[in-house]
Design a protein around this motif. Structure first.
Motif, PDB file in Angstrom:
ATOM      1  N   GLN A  27       0.874  -1.515  -0.015  1.00 32.72           N
ATOM      2  CA  GLN A  27      -0.189   0.095   0.079  1.00 32.72           C
ATOM      3  C   GLN A  27       0.951   1.307   0.308  1.00 32.72           C
ATOM      4  OE1 GLN A  27      -2.430  -1.105   3.760  1.00 32.72           O
ATOM      5  NE2 GLN A  27      -4.212  -0.204   2.362  1.00 32.72           N
ATOM      6  N   CYS A  28       2.121   1.552   0.923  1.00 32.87           N
ATOM      7  CA  CYS A  28       3.509   2.680   0.881  1.00 32.87           C
ATOM      8  C   CYS A  28       3.420   2.280  -0.392  1.00 32.87           C
ATOM      9  CB  CYS A  28       3.776   2.599   2.443  1.00 32.87           C
ATOM     10  SG  CYS A  28       2.962   2.622   3.742  1.00 32.87           S
ATOM     11  N   VAL A  29       3.979   1.661  -0.713  1.00 37.55           N
ATOM     12  CA  VAL A  29       4.397   1.727  -2.384  1.00 37.55           C
ATOM     13  C   VAL A  29       3.934   2.360  -3.252  1.00 37.55           C
ATOM     14  CG1 VAL A  29       5.648   0.264  -4.393  1.00 37.55           C
ATOM     15  CG2 VAL A  29       7.003   0.164  -1.773  1.00 37.55           C
ATOM     16  N   TYR A  30       2.773   1.592  -3.299  1.00 36.81           N
ATOM     17  CA  TYR A  30       1.865   2.117  -4.558  1.00 36.81           C
ATOM     18  C   TYR A  30       1.330   3.371  -4.709  1.00 36.81           C
ATOM     19  CZ  TYR A  30      -3.075   2.799  -6.372  1.00 36.81           C
ATOM     20  OH  TYR A  30      -4.355   2.956  -6.273  1.00 36.81           O
ATOM     21  N   ALA A  31       0.784   4.079  -2.664  1.00 38.61           N
ATOM     22  CA  ALA A  31       0.718   5.540  -2.795  1.00 38.61           C
ATOM     23  C   ALA A  31       1.967   6.177  -3.174  1.00 38.61           C
ATOM     24  CB  ALA A  31       0.423   5.542  -1.227  1.00 38.61           C
ATOM     25  N   ALA A  32       3.014   5.848  -2.674  1.00 40.84           N
ATOM     26  CA  ALA A  32       4.623   6.785  -2.945  1.00 40.84           C
ATOM     27  C   ALA A  32       4.719   7.219  -4.922  1.00 40.84           C
ATOM     28  CB  ALA A  32       5.521   6.018  -2.196  1.00 40.84           C
ATOM     29  N   LEU A  33       4.409   6.043  -5.099  1.00 43.48           N
ATOM     30  CA  LEU A  33       4.802   6.188  -6.039  1.00 43.48           C
ATOM     31  C   LEU A  33       3.803   6.990  -7.041  1.00 43.48           C
ATOM     32  CD1 LEU A  33       5.210   2.485  -7.763  1.00 43.48           C
ATOM     33  CD2 LEU A  33       7.245   4.297  -7.959  1.00 43.48           C
ATOM     34  N   ASP A  34       2.212   7.406  -6.290  1.00 45.30           N
ATOM     35  CA  ASP A  34       1.501   8.158  -7.075  1.00 45.30           C
ATOM     36  C   ASP A  34       2.370   9.401  -7.321  1.00 45.30           C
ATOM     37  OD1 ASP A  34      -0.644   6.275  -7.660  1.00 45.30           O
ATOM     38  OD2 ASP A  34      -1.450   7.143  -6.158  1.00 45.30           O
ATOM     39  N   VAL A  35       2.863   9.828  -6.464  1.00 42.99           N
ATOM     40  CA  VAL A  35       3.330  11.229  -6.156  1.00 42.99           C
ATOM     41  C   VAL A  35       4.711  11.432  -6.942  1.00 42.99           C
ATOM     42  CG1 VAL A  35       1.697  12.821  -4.878  1.00 42.99           C
ATOM     43  CG2 VAL A  35       3.970  10.617  -4.122  1.00 42.99           C
ATOM     44  N   LEU A  36       5.260   9.816  -7.321  1.00 37.92           N
ATOM     45  CA  LEU A  36       6.675   9.993  -7.281  1.00 37.92           C
ATOM     46  C   LEU A  36       6.269  10.739  -9.147  1.00 37.92           C
ATOM     47  CD1 LEU A  36       9.950   8.872  -7.700  1.00 37.92           C
ATOM     48  CD2 LEU A  36       9.278   7.446  -8.270  1.00 37.92           C
ATOM     49  N   TYR A  37       5.555   9.112  -9.601  1.00 41.53           N
ATOM     50  CA  TYR A  37       5.276   9.718 -11.360  1.00 41.53           C
ATOM     51  C   TYR A  37       4.806  11.233 -11.613  1.00 41.53           C
ATOM     52  CZ  TYR A  37       6.156   4.763 -11.049  1.00 41.53           C
ATOM     53  OH  TYR A  37       6.466   3.609 -10.932  1.00 41.53           O
ATOM     54  N   LEU A  38       3.716  12.019 -10.664  1.00 44.26           N
ATOM     55  CA  LEU A  38       3.233  12.787 -10.404  1.00 44.26           C
ATOM     56  C   LEU A  38       4.264  14.645 -10.788  1.00 44.26           C
ATOM     57  CD1 LEU A  38      -0.316  13.466  -8.604  1.00 44.26           C
ATOM     58  CD2 LEU A  38      -0.122  13.898 -11.750  1.00 44.26           C
ATOM     59  N   GLN A  39       5.518  13.960  -9.876  1.00 46.06           N
ATOM     60  CA  GLN A  39       6.661  14.816  -9.926  1.00 46.06           C
ATOM     61  C   GLN A  39       7.134  14.943 -11.182  1.00 46.06           C
ATOM     62  OE1 GLN A  39       8.742  15.396  -6.183  1.00 46.06           O
ATOM     63  NE2 GLN A  39       8.029  13.890  -5.689  1.00 46.06           N
ATOM     64  N   ARG A  40       7.567  14.049 -11.995  1.00 46.68           N
ATOM     65  CA  ARG A  40       8.108  13.456 -13.164  1.00 46.68           C
ATOM     66  C   ARG A  40       7.191  13.958 -14.236  1.00 46.68           C
ATOM     67  NH1 ARG A  40      10.869   8.218 -11.815  1.00 46.68           N
ATOM     68  NH2 ARG A  40      11.931   8.725 -10.471  1.00 46.68           N
ATOM     69  N   ILE A  41       5.488  13.773 -14.106  1.00 41.13           N
ATOM     70  CA  ILE A  41       4.905  14.057 -15.298  1.00 41.13           C
ATOM     71  C   ILE A  41       4.489  15.879 -15.038  1.00 41.13           C
ATOM     72  CG2 ILE A  41       2.449  14.257 -16.225  1.00 41.13           C
ATOM     73  CD1 ILE A  41       2.622  11.293 -15.267  1.00 41.13           C
ATOM     74  N   TYR A  42       4.385  16.530 -14.257  1.00 39.08           N
ATOM     75  CA  TYR A  42       4.207  17.885 -14.059  1.00 39.08           C
ATOM     76  C   TYR A  42       5.470  18.916 -15.472  1.00 39.08           C
ATOM     77  CZ  TYR A  42       4.380  22.527 -12.910  1.00 39.08           C
ATOM     78  OH  TYR A  42       3.347  23.771 -12.197  1.00 39.08           O
ATOM     79  N   PRO A  43       6.291  18.304 -15.322  1.00 40.94           N
ATOM     80  CA  PRO A  43       7.469  19.346 -16.296  1.00 40.94           C
ATOM     81  C   PRO A  43       7.541  19.047 -17.859  1.00 40.94           C
ATOM     82  CG  PRO A  43       8.904  18.024 -14.767  1.00 40.94           C
ATOM     83  CD  PRO A  43       7.454  17.985 -13.669  1.00 40.94           C
ATOM     84  N   ILE A  44       7.224  17.519 -17.760  1.00 43.88           N
ATOM     85  CA  ILE A  44       6.892  17.362 -19.390  1.00 43.88           C
ATOM     86  C   ILE A  44       5.366  18.145 -19.462  1.00 43.88           C
ATOM     87  CG2 ILE A  44       6.344  14.913 -20.763  1.00 43.88           C
ATOM     88  CD1 ILE A  44       7.751  13.557 -18.511  1.00 43.88           C
ATOM     89  N   LEU A  45       4.023  18.055 -18.852  1.00 43.66           N
ATOM     90  CA  LEU A  45       3.036  18.638 -19.671  1.00 43.66           C
ATOM     91  C   LEU A  45       3.319  20.733 -19.277  1.00 43.66           C
ATOM     92  CD1 LEU A  45       0.606  17.231 -17.252  1.00 43.66           C
ATOM     93  CD2 LEU A  45       0.962  16.559 -19.734  1.00 43.66           C
ATOM     94  N   CYS A  46       4.463  20.707 -18.498  1.00 47.59           N
ATOM     95  CA  CYS A  46       4.315  21.942 -18.488  1.00 47.59           C
ATOM     96  C   CYS A  46       5.121  22.919 -19.764  1.00 47.59           C
ATOM     97  CB  CYS A  46       5.293  22.628 -17.684  1.00 47.59           C
ATOM     98  SG  CYS A  46       4.483  23.040 -15.989  1.00 47.59           S
ATOM     99  N   GLN A  47       5.636  21.838 -19.644  1.00 44.77           N
ATOM    100  CA  GLN A  47       7.168  22.547 -21.524  1.00 44.77           C
ATOM    101  C   GLN A  47       5.915  21.851 -22.559  1.00 44.77           C
ATOM    102  OE1 GLN A  47      10.615  19.460 -21.910  1.00 44.77           O
ATOM    103  NE2 GLN A  47      10.480  19.889 -23.779  1.00 44.77           N
ATOM    104  N   ARG A  48       5.354  20.959 -22.738  1.00 45.48           N
ATOM    105  CA  ARG A  48       4.587  20.267 -23.883  1.00 45.48           C
ATOM    106  C   ARG A  48       3.801  21.653 -24.693  1.00 45.48           C
ATOM    107  NH1 ARG A  48       3.361  13.831 -24.347  1.00 45.48           N
ATOM    108  NH2 ARG A  48       4.694  13.332 -24.260  1.00 45.48           N
ATOM    109  N   LEU A  49       2.704  22.143 -23.281  1.00 42.13           N
ATOM    110  CA  LEU A  49       2.251  23.198 -23.268  1.00 42.13           C
ATOM    111  C   LEU A  49       2.442  24.182 -23.664  1.00 42.13           C
ATOM    112  CD1 LEU A  49      -0.444  21.798 -20.143  1.00 42.13           C
ATOM    113  CD2 LEU A  49      -0.808  21.668 -22.931  1.00 42.13           C
TER     114      LEU A  49
END
Length: 372
Positions: free
Chosen positions: A153-175
Protein backbone atom coordinates in the motif's frame (compact mmCIF):
# COMPACT_ATOMS: atom_id res chain seq x y z
CA UNK A 1 21.42 6.54 -5.65
CA UNK A 2 18.78 6.13 -2.96
CA UNK A 3 15.42 4.87 -4.19
CA UNK A 4 12.93 7.69 -3.42
CA UNK A 5 10.17 5.17 -2.77
CA UNK A 6 12.30 3.30 -0.24
CA UNK A 7 13.31 6.55 1.46
CA UNK A 8 9.75 7.85 1.71
CA UNK A 9 8.81 9.54 4.97
CA UNK A 10 5.77 8.59 7.02
CA UNK A 11 4.20 11.48 8.92
CA UNK A 12 1.88 10.68 11.82
CA UNK A 13 2.50 13.54 14.28
CA UNK A 14 1.71 17.24 14.17
CA UNK A 15 5.36 18.09 14.86
CA UNK A 16 6.53 16.02 11.88
CA UNK A 17 3.88 17.61 9.65
CA UNK A 18 4.92 21.13 10.68
CA UNK A 19 8.58 20.29 9.96
CA UNK A 20 7.64 18.87 6.55
CA UNK A 21 5.56 21.95 5.73
CA UNK A 22 8.60 24.12 6.47
CA UNK A 23 10.51 22.09 3.89
CA UNK A 24 7.68 22.16 1.33
CA UNK A 25 7.38 25.95 1.65
CA UNK A 26 10.45 26.37 -0.58
CA UNK A 27 9.41 23.77 -3.18
CA UNK A 28 8.60 24.76 -6.77
CA UNK A 29 5.35 22.78 -6.61
CA UNK A 30 3.62 20.09 -4.57
CA UNK A 31 2.37 16.84 -6.10
CA UNK A 32 -0.60 15.66 -4.05
CA UNK A 33 -2.82 12.60 -4.00
CA UNK A 34 -5.28 11.07 -1.55
CA UNK A 35 -6.50 7.61 -0.67
CA UNK A 36 -9.93 7.38 0.92
CA UNK A 37 -12.88 5.13 1.67
CA UNK A 38 -16.45 6.00 0.70
CA UNK A 39 -18.31 2.71 0.67
CA UNK A 40 -20.92 3.33 3.35
CA UNK A 41 -20.72 7.09 3.94
CA UNK A 42 -21.84 10.26 2.21
CA UNK A 43 -18.56 12.01 2.92
CA UNK A 44 -15.19 10.47 1.98
CA UNK A 45 -13.02 9.28 4.86
CA UNK A 46 -9.38 10.11 4.22
CA UNK A 47 -7.07 7.14 4.77
CA UNK A 48 -3.81 8.62 3.49
CA UNK A 49 -2.43 11.80 1.94
CA UNK A 50 0.60 11.71 -0.31
CA UNK A 51 2.84 14.69 -1.01
CA UNK A 52 5.75 14.85 -3.41
CA UNK A 53 8.14 17.81 -3.26
CA UNK A 54 11.66 18.32 -4.53
CA UNK A 55 11.96 14.67 -5.49
CA UNK A 56 11.07 13.50 -1.98
CA UNK A 57 7.99 11.46 -1.07
CA UNK A 58 5.83 11.83 2.02
CA UNK A 59 2.89 9.78 3.33
CA UNK A 60 0.67 11.60 5.85
CA UNK A 61 -1.56 9.62 8.19
CA UNK A 62 -4.79 11.65 8.57
CA UNK A 63 -6.02 9.32 11.30
CA UNK A 64 -3.24 10.60 13.59
CA UNK A 65 -3.01 14.32 12.74
CA UNK A 66 -5.08 16.68 14.89
CA UNK A 67 -3.83 20.06 13.65
CA UNK A 68 -3.66 20.76 9.91
CA UNK A 69 -3.07 24.53 10.06
CA UNK A 70 0.49 24.42 8.72
CA UNK A 71 -0.59 22.27 5.79
CA UNK A 72 -3.71 24.27 4.95
CA UNK A 73 -1.58 27.44 4.91
CA UNK A 74 0.45 25.86 2.11
CA UNK A 75 -2.70 24.74 0.29
CA UNK A 76 -3.84 28.37 0.21
CA UNK A 77 -0.52 29.81 -0.97
CA UNK A 78 -1.09 31.23 -4.43
CA UNK A 79 2.60 31.11 -5.39
CA UNK A 80 2.89 27.36 -4.76
CA UNK A 81 1.19 25.19 -7.42
CA UNK A 82 -0.51 21.98 -6.30
CA UNK A 83 -0.45 19.21 -8.91
CA UNK A 84 -3.19 16.57 -8.77
CA UNK A 85 -4.61 14.10 -11.29
CA UNK A 86 -8.38 14.01 -11.86
CA UNK A 87 -9.03 16.16 -8.83
CA UNK A 88 -12.82 16.04 -8.31
CA UNK A 89 -12.89 13.38 -5.57
CA UNK A 90 -9.68 14.68 -3.99
CA UNK A 91 -11.29 18.10 -3.67
CA UNK A 92 -14.14 16.55 -1.68
CA UNK A 93 -11.56 15.06 0.68
CA UNK A 94 -9.96 18.50 1.10
CA UNK A 95 -13.33 20.09 1.79
CA UNK A 96 -14.14 17.56 4.51
CA UNK A 97 -10.69 17.41 6.08
CA UNK A 98 -9.43 20.98 5.68
CA UNK A 99 -12.50 23.05 4.72
CA UNK A 100 -10.47 24.54 1.87
CA UNK A 101 -9.55 23.95 -1.77
CA UNK A 102 -5.89 24.02 -2.93
CA UNK A 103 -4.93 27.23 -4.73
CA UNK A 104 -3.63 27.28 -7.38
CA UNK A 105 -4.42 23.77 -8.51
CA UNK A 106 -3.19 22.14 -11.71
CA UNK A 107 -5.03 18.97 -12.72
CA UNK A 108 -2.83 16.76 -14.91
CA UNK A 109 -5.88 15.13 -16.52
CA UNK A 110 -6.94 18.56 -17.80
CA UNK A 111 -3.36 19.39 -18.80
CA UNK A 112 -2.97 16.11 -20.69
CA UNK A 113 -6.15 16.83 -22.65
CA UNK A 114 -4.91 20.28 -23.64
CA UNK A 115 -1.54 18.77 -24.59
CA UNK A 116 -3.27 16.53 -27.13
CA UNK A 117 -3.14 13.23 -25.21
CA UNK A 118 -6.91 12.77 -25.17
CA UNK A 119 -9.87 13.73 -23.01
CA UNK A 120 -10.38 12.13 -19.59
CA UNK A 121 -7.01 10.38 -19.63
CA UNK A 122 -6.64 7.91 -16.74
CA UNK A 123 -3.66 8.19 -14.41
CA UNK A 124 -2.34 4.84 -15.68
CA UNK A 125 -2.47 5.99 -19.31
CA UNK A 126 -0.91 9.34 -18.44
CA UNK A 127 2.07 7.67 -16.75
CA UNK A 128 2.51 5.39 -19.74
CA UNK A 129 2.21 8.30 -22.19
CA UNK A 130 4.69 10.54 -20.40
CA UNK A 131 7.07 8.09 -18.70
CA UNK A 132 6.56 4.76 -20.47
CA UNK A 133 5.86 3.05 -17.14
CA UNK A 134 3.04 0.60 -16.43
CA UNK A 135 1.24 1.32 -13.15
CA UNK A 136 -0.25 -1.60 -11.24
CA UNK A 137 -3.78 -1.10 -9.87
CA UNK A 138 -3.59 -3.79 -7.20
CA UNK A 139 -4.09 -1.55 -4.16
CA UNK A 140 -6.75 0.77 -5.61
CA UNK A 141 -9.60 -0.86 -3.67
CA UNK A 142 -7.68 -1.86 -0.56
CA UNK A 143 -8.63 -0.78 2.97
CA UNK A 144 -6.89 2.56 3.49
CA UNK A 145 -8.24 2.87 7.04
CA UNK A 146 -6.46 -0.27 8.21
CA UNK A 147 -3.41 0.22 10.41
CA UNK A 148 -0.63 -0.48 9.95
CA UNK A 149 -0.70 0.02 6.20
CA UNK A 150 1.02 -2.74 4.26
CA UNK A 151 4.30 -2.23 2.44
CA UNK A 152 2.55 -2.69 -0.91
CA UNK A 153 0.00 0.00 0.00
CA UNK A 154 2.75 2.45 0.94
CA UNK A 155 4.74 1.77 -2.22
CA UNK A 156 1.62 2.12 -4.39
CA UNK A 157 0.72 5.43 -2.71
CA UNK A 158 4.25 6.83 -2.86
CA UNK A 159 4.63 6.02 -6.55
CA UNK A 160 1.59 8.17 -7.35
CA UNK A 161 3.30 11.38 -6.26
CA UNK A 162 6.71 10.25 -7.53
CA UNK A 163 5.31 9.99 -11.06
CA UNK A 164 3.27 13.20 -10.73
CA UNK A 165 6.48 15.09 -9.96
CA UNK A 166 8.05 13.76 -13.15
CA UNK A 167 4.97 14.32 -15.30
CA UNK A 168 4.36 17.94 -14.28
CA UNK A 169 7.43 19.45 -16.04
CA UNK A 170 6.73 17.34 -19.13
CA UNK A 171 3.20 18.70 -19.35
CA UNK A 172 4.39 22.25 -18.72
CA UNK A 173 6.89 21.97 -21.56
CA UNK A 174 4.37 20.51 -24.03
CA UNK A 175 1.77 23.13 -23.18
CA UNK A 176 4.32 25.94 -23.30
CA UNK A 177 5.38 24.85 -26.78
CA UNK A 178 1.81 25.06 -28.08
CA UNK A 179 0.98 28.26 -26.21
CA UNK A 180 -1.56 26.52 -24.01
CA UNK A 181 -0.03 26.86 -20.54
CA UNK A 182 -2.38 29.72 -19.67
CA UNK A 183 -5.33 27.59 -20.87
CA UNK A 184 -4.41 24.96 -18.29
CA UNK A 185 -4.35 27.50 -15.50
CA UNK A 186 -7.64 29.05 -16.59
CA UNK A 187 -9.46 25.72 -16.79
CA UNK A 188 -8.18 24.62 -13.39
CA UNK A 189 -9.10 27.97 -11.81
CA UNK A 190 -12.66 27.36 -13.02
CA UNK A 191 -12.66 23.89 -11.45
CA UNK A 192 -11.57 25.22 -8.06
CA UNK A 193 -14.03 28.14 -8.24
CA UNK A 194 -16.89 25.70 -8.86
CA UNK A 195 -15.69 23.42 -6.05
CA UNK A 196 -15.78 26.32 -3.60
CA UNK A 197 -19.42 27.11 -4.26
CA UNK A 198 -21.69 25.76 -1.51
CA UNK A 199 -23.96 23.02 -2.77
CA UNK A 200 -27.65 23.85 -2.88
CA UNK A 201 -29.87 20.79 -2.12
CA UNK A 202 -32.67 22.39 -4.14
CA UNK A 203 -30.57 21.98 -7.31
CA UNK A 204 -29.83 18.26 -7.10
CA UNK A 205 -32.98 17.33 -9.04
CA UNK A 206 -31.42 18.92 -12.12
CA UNK A 207 -29.04 15.95 -12.31
CA UNK A 208 -31.87 13.45 -12.77
CA UNK A 209 -32.05 11.96 -16.23
CA UNK A 210 -35.23 12.52 -18.29
CA UNK A 211 -36.30 15.38 -16.02
CA UNK A 212 -37.88 17.09 -19.02
CA UNK A 213 -40.42 14.26 -19.33
CA UNK A 214 -42.13 15.39 -16.11
CA UNK A 215 -44.80 18.07 -15.85
CA UNK A 216 -43.98 21.28 -13.98
CA UNK A 217 -45.75 19.99 -10.87
CA UNK A 218 -43.96 16.66 -11.07
CA UNK A 219 -40.63 18.48 -11.45
CA UNK A 220 -41.45 20.44 -8.31
CA UNK A 221 -42.21 17.22 -6.46
CA UNK A 222 -38.91 15.78 -7.64
CA UNK A 223 -37.08 18.91 -6.51
CA UNK A 224 -38.59 18.59 -3.02
CA UNK A 225 -37.83 14.87 -2.79
CA UNK A 226 -34.21 15.27 -3.88
CA UNK A 227 -33.62 18.23 -1.55
CA UNK A 228 -35.01 16.27 1.40
CA UNK A 229 -32.96 13.21 0.49
CA UNK A 230 -29.79 15.31 0.18
CA UNK A 231 -30.29 16.78 3.63
CA UNK A 232 -31.07 13.39 5.14
CA UNK A 233 -28.06 11.66 3.54
CA UNK A 234 -25.69 14.38 4.71
CA UNK A 235 -27.14 14.44 8.22
CA UNK A 236 -26.84 10.65 8.59
CA UNK A 237 -23.58 10.50 6.56
CA UNK A 238 -24.85 7.71 4.32
CA UNK A 239 -24.89 7.45 0.50
CA UNK A 240 -27.89 9.06 -1.21
CA UNK A 241 -29.00 5.71 -2.55
CA UNK A 242 -29.33 4.35 0.99
CA UNK A 243 -32.08 6.91 1.55
CA UNK A 244 -33.71 6.76 -1.89
CA UNK A 245 -32.28 6.06 -5.33
CA UNK A 246 -32.56 8.58 -8.17
CA UNK A 247 -34.87 6.28 -10.11
CA UNK A 248 -37.19 5.96 -7.10
CA UNK A 249 -37.32 9.74 -6.66
CA UNK A 250 -38.26 10.12 -10.33
CA UNK A 251 -41.03 7.52 -10.18
CA UNK A 252 -42.48 8.87 -6.94
CA UNK A 253 -42.62 12.36 -8.46
CA UNK A 254 -44.18 10.99 -11.65
CA UNK A 255 -46.83 8.78 -10.02
CA UNK A 256 -47.57 11.00 -6.99
CA UNK A 257 -48.72 8.17 -4.69
CA UNK A 258 -51.35 9.01 -2.10
CA UNK A 259 -50.97 6.06 0.26
CA UNK A 260 -48.32 3.56 1.37
CA UNK A 261 -49.68 0.72 -0.76
CA UNK A 262 -49.15 2.79 -3.91
CA UNK A 263 -45.69 3.78 -2.73
CA UNK A 264 -44.85 0.13 -2.17
CA UNK A 265 -45.60 -0.74 -5.80
CA UNK A 266 -42.84 1.57 -7.04
CA UNK A 267 -39.66 -0.24 -7.98
CA UNK A 268 -36.62 0.57 -5.81
CA UNK A 269 -38.81 1.61 -2.87
CA UNK A 270 -38.19 -1.09 -0.27
CA UNK A 271 -40.42 -2.00 2.70
CA UNK A 272 -37.69 -0.64 4.95
CA UNK A 273 -37.78 2.69 3.15
CA UNK A 274 -41.54 2.86 3.59
CA UNK A 275 -41.31 2.05 7.29
CA UNK A 276 -38.69 4.73 7.90
CA UNK A 277 -39.67 7.43 5.43
CA UNK A 278 -43.07 6.51 3.99
CA UNK A 279 -45.15 9.12 5.80
CA UNK A 280 -42.63 11.86 5.13
CA UNK A 281 -42.40 11.00 1.41
CA UNK A 282 -46.18 10.96 1.03
CA UNK A 283 -46.39 14.31 2.83
CA UNK A 284 -43.86 15.83 0.41
CA UNK A 285 -45.83 14.52 -2.56
CA UNK A 286 -49.06 15.89 -1.07
CA UNK A 287 -47.45 19.30 -0.59
CA UNK A 288 -46.36 19.29 -4.23
CA UNK A 289 -49.84 18.25 -5.33
CA UNK A 290 -51.40 21.17 -3.46
CA UNK A 291 -48.72 23.79 -4.24
CA UNK A 292 -49.44 26.92 -6.27
CA UNK A 293 -47.64 26.90 -9.61
CA UNK A 294 -45.87 30.14 -8.67
CA UNK A 295 -43.40 28.07 -6.62
CA UNK A 296 -42.55 25.66 -9.44
CA UNK A 297 -38.94 25.67 -10.66
CA UNK A 298 -38.18 26.82 -14.22
CA UNK A 299 -39.14 24.16 -16.79
CA UNK A 300 -36.44 21.59 -17.46
CA UNK A 301 -34.43 21.87 -20.64
CA UNK A 302 -35.83 19.64 -23.37
CA UNK A 303 -33.81 17.78 -26.02
CA UNK A 304 -32.92 19.76 -29.13
CA UNK A 305 -35.52 19.95 -31.87
CA UNK A 306 -34.64 18.47 -35.29
CA UNK A 307 -33.76 21.96 -36.53
CA UNK A 308 -31.58 22.65 -33.51
CA UNK A 309 -29.93 19.27 -33.94
CA UNK A 310 -28.85 20.24 -37.45
CA UNK A 311 -27.47 23.48 -36.06
CA UNK A 312 -25.60 21.53 -33.40
CA UNK A 313 -24.02 19.30 -36.06
CA UNK A 314 -22.82 22.38 -37.95
CA UNK A 315 -21.29 23.88 -34.82
CA UNK A 316 -19.73 20.59 -33.81
CA UNK A 317 -18.08 20.24 -37.23
CA UNK A 318 -16.62 23.76 -36.95
CA UNK A 319 -15.37 23.05 -33.42
CA UNK A 320 -13.81 19.78 -34.60
CA UNK A 321 -11.89 21.60 -37.34
CA UNK A 322 -10.55 24.16 -34.85
CA UNK A 323 -9.69 21.43 -32.34
CA UNK A 324 -7.83 19.51 -35.02
CA UNK A 325 -5.75 22.60 -35.80
CA UNK A 326 -4.99 23.04 -32.10
CA UNK A 327 -4.14 19.38 -31.57
CA UNK A 328 -6.75 18.79 -28.87
CA UNK A 329 -9.78 16.51 -28.65
CA UNK A 330 -13.01 18.23 -29.87
CA UNK A 331 -14.82 17.57 -26.57
CA UNK A 332 -12.08 19.51 -24.78
CA UNK A 333 -12.56 22.58 -26.93
CA UNK A 334 -16.37 22.61 -26.97
CA UNK A 335 -18.46 20.32 -24.80
CA UNK A 336 -21.84 19.18 -26.04
CA UNK A 337 -23.71 20.97 -23.23
CA UNK A 338 -21.94 24.25 -24.07
CA UNK A 339 -22.96 24.08 -27.72
CA UNK A 340 -26.52 23.15 -26.78
CA UNK A 341 -26.80 26.10 -24.40
CA UNK A 342 -25.49 28.43 -27.10
CA UNK A 343 -28.14 27.13 -29.49
CA UNK A 344 -30.95 27.50 -26.96
CA UNK A 345 -30.02 30.91 -25.53
CA UNK A 346 -27.83 32.56 -28.15
CA UNK A 347 -25.11 33.16 -25.55
CA UNK A 348 -22.15 31.19 -24.29
CA UNK A 349 -22.41 29.67 -20.80
CA UNK A 350 -20.42 31.15 -17.93
CA UNK A 351 -18.51 27.88 -17.66
CA UNK A 352 -16.90 28.41 -21.07
CA UNK A 353 -13.42 29.72 -20.29
CA UNK A 354 -12.14 32.78 -22.14
CA UNK A 355 -9.49 30.99 -24.20
CA UNK A 356 -12.17 28.70 -25.67
CA UNK A 357 -14.51 31.59 -26.28
CA UNK A 358 -11.80 33.54 -28.12
CA UNK A 359 -11.22 30.63 -30.48
CA UNK A 360 -14.77 29.61 -31.33
CA UNK A 361 -17.05 32.56 -30.56
CA UNK A 362 -17.01 34.39 -33.91
CA UNK A 363 -17.47 31.29 -36.06
CA UNK A 364 -20.25 29.79 -33.94
CA UNK A 365 -22.14 33.05 -33.57
CA UNK A 366 -21.90 33.47 -37.37
CA UNK A 367 -23.67 30.13 -37.76
CA UNK A 368 -26.45 31.36 -35.48
CA UNK A 369 -26.79 34.59 -37.46
CA UNK A 370 -26.96 32.73 -40.76
CA UNK A 371 -29.65 30.51 -39.29
CA UNK A 372 -31.72 33.55 -38.39
Amino acid sequence: MTDPVESRRYIDTVAALVAACDTWASAQFLAIDTEFIRTDTFYPIAGLLQVGAGGELYLIDPLSITDWSAFTALLRRRDLPKVIHSCSEDLEVFQVLFQCIPQPLLDTQIGAGLAGMGAGLSYQRLVMECLGIHVEKGETRSDWLRRPLSESQCVYAALDVLYLQRIYPILCQRLEEKGALSWWREDCDLVTAQAEKPFNPDEYYLRIKSLWKLSSRQQYALQMLCAWRETEARARNIPRGRVLKDAACFEIARLAPIESSQLGRIKEVSPGTIRRYGELILALVADARAADDSVFPPPAVKPLTPGQTQLYKQMKAVAEDIADELGVAPEILAKKRDLEELIRTGTFPDTLTMWRKSLIEKKLLAILENRK
